[in-house]
Motif scaffolding. Structure first.
Motif, PDB file in Angstrom:
ATOM      1  N   GLY A  17       0.718  -1.164   0.024  1.00 31.54           N
ATOM      2  CA  GLY A  17       0.059  -0.144  -0.192  1.00 31.54           C
ATOM      3  C   GLY A  17       1.012   1.020  -0.003  1.00 31.54           C
ATOM      4  N   ASN A  18       1.957   1.302   0.989  1.00 30.75           N
ATOM      5  CA  ASN A  18       2.732   2.352   0.812  1.00 30.75           C
ATOM      6  C   ASN A  18       3.394   2.497  -0.503  1.00 30.75           C
ATOM      7  OD1 ASN A  18       3.171   1.015   3.721  1.00 30.75           O
ATOM      8  ND2 ASN A  18       3.357   3.310   3.895  1.00 30.75           N
ATOM      9  N   LEU A  19       3.847   1.672  -1.276  1.00 33.59           N
ATOM     10  CA  LEU A  19       4.327   1.481  -2.664  1.00 33.59           C
ATOM     11  C   LEU A  19       3.439   2.141  -3.605  1.00 33.59           C
ATOM     12  CD1 LEU A  19       5.987  -1.915  -2.665  1.00 33.59           C
ATOM     13  CD2 LEU A  19       7.375   0.239  -2.721  1.00 33.59           C
ATOM     14  N   SER A  20       2.016   1.749  -3.356  1.00 37.38           N
ATOM     15  CA  SER A  20       1.155   2.299  -4.041  1.00 37.38           C
ATOM     16  C   SER A  20       0.869   3.818  -3.966  1.00 37.38           C
ATOM     17  CB  SER A  20      -0.413   1.675  -4.006  1.00 37.38           C
ATOM     18  OG  SER A  20      -0.028   0.264  -4.285  1.00 37.38           O
ATOM     19  N   LEU A  21       0.941   4.174  -2.535  1.00 38.18           N
ATOM     20  CA  LEU A  21       0.785   5.644  -2.474  1.00 38.18           C
ATOM     21  C   LEU A  21       1.987   6.517  -3.096  1.00 38.18           C
ATOM     22  CD1 LEU A  21      -0.532   5.296   1.107  1.00 38.18           C
ATOM     23  CD2 LEU A  21      -1.706   6.249  -0.717  1.00 38.18           C
ATOM     24  N   ASP A  22       3.298   5.740  -2.840  1.00 42.59           N
ATOM     25  CA  ASP A  22       4.656   6.450  -3.454  1.00 42.59           C
ATOM     26  C   ASP A  22       4.233   6.831  -5.097  1.00 42.59           C
ATOM     27  OD1 ASP A  22       7.196   7.236  -3.743  1.00 42.59           O
ATOM     28  OD2 ASP A  22       7.916   5.374  -3.361  1.00 42.59           O
ATOM     29  N   LEU A  23       3.956   5.670  -5.484  1.00 46.29           N
ATOM     30  CA  LEU A  23       3.733   5.684  -7.246  1.00 46.29           C
ATOM     31  C   LEU A  23       2.520   6.817  -7.412  1.00 46.29           C
ATOM     32  CD1 LEU A  23       4.208   4.586  -9.946  1.00 46.29           C
ATOM     33  CD2 LEU A  23       2.522   3.028  -9.623  1.00 46.29           C
TER      34      LEU A  23
END
Length: 173
Positions: A17-23
């Motif tokens: 989820g953090n990776l998705s927000l970063d993207l």
């Protein structure tokens, strides 16, 4: 991304989820983003995920002093289908550094955001997901706290409830 499909929604569970927000902070043509049980910092991981609190505090201290080379940790909690049995402490340090590095990026997110958290999550403290939500810059954001004691909310007996919430978010985009 528009060469592959008209609208793109991204999401993930935990650090995914953090990776998705970063993207989403970097790629503005993403239509929306959801994060499920995502931590704010390493301190938001519970002792059920890692060793006991005393051991975890000592590990965090060693990480801060740079004394982690070549060491591994067994996970005492987890879903063997998605979690490793053990992880290198150096990898955990890198994860902590990554979570720290993206904290300021959350405010750059302008797309709709949906954050889901279990109130009795055995892995990620709900306060961490709440902090992520508070940092998101989007004016169109929603925080959903579910009365569950799971981490991987898209697996298990409550998965259909969570999936319905995600589908509802995607459909309104």
């Amino acid at each position: 991304m528009s060469s592959f499909c008209k609208d793109v929604v991204i999401g993930g569970v935990g650090v995914g989820g953090n990776l998705s927000l970063d993207l989403a902070a970097r790629v503005k043509d993403v239509k929306g983003v959801f994060a499920i049980c995502s931590p704010f910092t390493l301190k938001n991981y519970s002792t059920n995920f890692m060793p006991g609190r005393d051991v975890w505090n000592r590990i965090l201290s060693k990480i801060n002093r740079g004394e982690t080379q070549g060491k591994y940790l067994e996970f005492s909690y987890g879903n063997s289908l998605v979690n490793y049995i053990e992880n290198p402490v150096e990898g955990i340090k890198e994860l902590g550094d990554y979570l720290d590095s993206i904290e300021k990026k959350y405010q750059e997110i302008s797309q709709p955001v949906f954050i889901i958290q279990a109130d009795d999550n055995p892995v990620v403290d709900p306060k961490g997901s709440r902090k992520v939500y508070g940092r998101v810059g989007s004016l169109d954001k929603e925080f959903c706290l579910l009365s569950l004691n799971e981490h991987v909310l898209i697996d298990g007996e409550n998965a259909s409830k969570v999936v319905r919430k995600i589908v509802s978010f995607v459909q309104r985009l």
